[in-house]
Design an enzyme around this catalytic site. Structure first.
Site, PDB file in Angstrom:
ATOM      1  N   LEU A  64      10.419 -26.242   6.900  1.00  0.00           N
ATOM      2  CA  LEU A  64      10.609 -27.553   7.517  1.00  0.00           C
ATOM      3  C   LEU A  64      11.938 -28.111   7.025  1.00  0.00           C
ATOM      4  CD1 LEU A  64       7.162 -29.381   7.092  1.00  0.00           C
ATOM      5  CD2 LEU A  64       8.091 -28.361   9.179  1.00  0.00           C
ATOM      6  N   ASP A  65      12.657 -28.807   7.902  1.00  0.00           N
ATOM      7  CA  ASP A  65      13.880 -29.475   7.473  1.00  0.00           C
ATOM      8  C   ASP A  65      13.564 -30.398   6.297  1.00  0.00           C
ATOM      9  OD1 ASP A  65      15.127 -28.226   9.563  1.00  0.00           O
ATOM     10  OD2 ASP A  65      15.292 -30.033  10.817  1.00  0.00           O
ATOM     11  N   ARG A  66      14.482 -30.482   5.370  1.00  0.00           N
ATOM     12  CA  ARG A  66      14.263 -31.297   4.173  1.00  0.00           C
ATOM     13  C   ARG A  66      13.842 -32.741   4.487  1.00  0.00           C
ATOM     14  NH1 ARG A  66      17.542 -31.226  -1.476  1.00  0.00           N
ATOM     15  NH2 ARG A  66      16.595 -33.076  -2.381  1.00  0.00           N
ATOM     16  N   CYS A  68      12.201 -33.941   6.914  1.00  0.00           N
ATOM     17  CA  CYS A  68      10.937 -34.023   7.653  1.00  0.00           C
ATOM     18  C   CYS A  68       9.753 -33.913   6.693  1.00  0.00           C
ATOM     19  CB  CYS A  68      10.835 -32.899   8.678  1.00  0.00           C
ATOM     20  SG  CYS A  68      12.195 -32.826   9.841  1.00  0.00           S
ATOM     21  N   ARG A 163      15.375 -32.545  16.568  1.00  0.00           N
ATOM     22  CA  ARG A 163      16.372 -33.559  16.247  1.00  0.00           C
ATOM     23  C   ARG A 163      17.542 -33.502  17.222  1.00  0.00           C
ATOM     24  NH1 ARG A 163      17.302 -32.213   9.998  1.00  0.00           N
ATOM     25  NH2 ARG A 163      18.654 -34.073  10.095  1.00  0.00           N
TER      26      ARG A 163
END
Length: 226
Positions: A64-66, A68, A163
């Site tokens: 997961l993106d940091r 998020c 995003r």
């Protein structure tokens, strides 16, 4: 016992983040702002803390993106890692997200299809035939004063896909200044939450559907999503 210390100097037990655990996998609810695995900052990662909790190596299956929050899964065995990686590669994993965006998106539900490429650390949309295909389905799940809550079915799983696709249409995720939001959030994350993951257990013919509670934060709470 593995602990995470936040900027507010409160301690959060890794055990409190666990959504599911068995001999093959462990599934956690990642807080926004924490990296999925080690990065150049050297900050504690979910991977490192989960390994400390389990007391053995874990295999990274997805990320997961940091900024998020939400569901993050690690495999405990090579057998599980291989089976799960194959499911991800073959598009057999269902991934649902919630995103808070500015009010006004139209139509209220639909499909976004683009081609994406990474340039300078940021994903951008490129003409068809270039980059990687990115597809998501969305529906409006709620509205408050200035914001809309989108329920997103992520068909493909490209880096920064949600995003970038929302930003390109003028609806950046709340707090995501990297992709066009007017201001950051007062905490280290954005309003993008991986709330549901559905897959086949790596060693049993059983479908697992796991749901991550929303962060304890005023805007999320205002939508009263369930």
């Amino acid at each position: 016992m593995s602990l995470l210390t936040t900027k507010k100097s409160t301690e959060v037990r890794i055990s409190d983040m666990i959504l599911h655990s068995d001999r093959q996998i462990i599934v956690l609810n990642k807080p926004a702002g924490m990296p999925s695995q080690e990065d150049r900052t050297g900050d504690p990662s979910m991977h490192r803390l989960a390994q400390a909790y389990c007391k053995h190596d874990l295999f990274v299956v997805h990320r997961l993106d940091r900024p998020c929050s939400g569901i993050l899964l690690f495999a405990k065995t090579t057998t599980a890692a291989g089976a799960l990686s194959e499911q991800w590669r073959d598009g057999k994993v269902t991934k649902r997200y919630l995103a808070v965006v500015p009010k006004g998106i139209s139509p209220a539900e639909g499909t976004m299809t683009d081609h994406l490429e990474m340039a300078g650390g940021k994903v951008r949309i490129v003409p068809s035939g270039q980059g990687k295909l990115a597809v998501l389905n969305y529906r409006t799940a709620g509205e408050i004063d200035r914001y809309t809550l989108l329920d997103i079915d992520l068909v493909t799983g490209r880096t920064h896909q949600i995003r970038a696709q929302l930003s390109a249409r003028g609806f950046p995720v709340k707090g995501d200044v990297r992709y066009g939001a007017r201001r950051s959030n007062p905490w280290r994350g954005i309003h993008l939450h991986a709330y549901q993951l559905s897959l086949t257990h790596p060693t049993r013919e059983e479908t697992l559907t796991m749901t991550a509670p929303l962060p304890d934060e005023p805007v999320w709470k205002a939508f009263e999503f369930s």
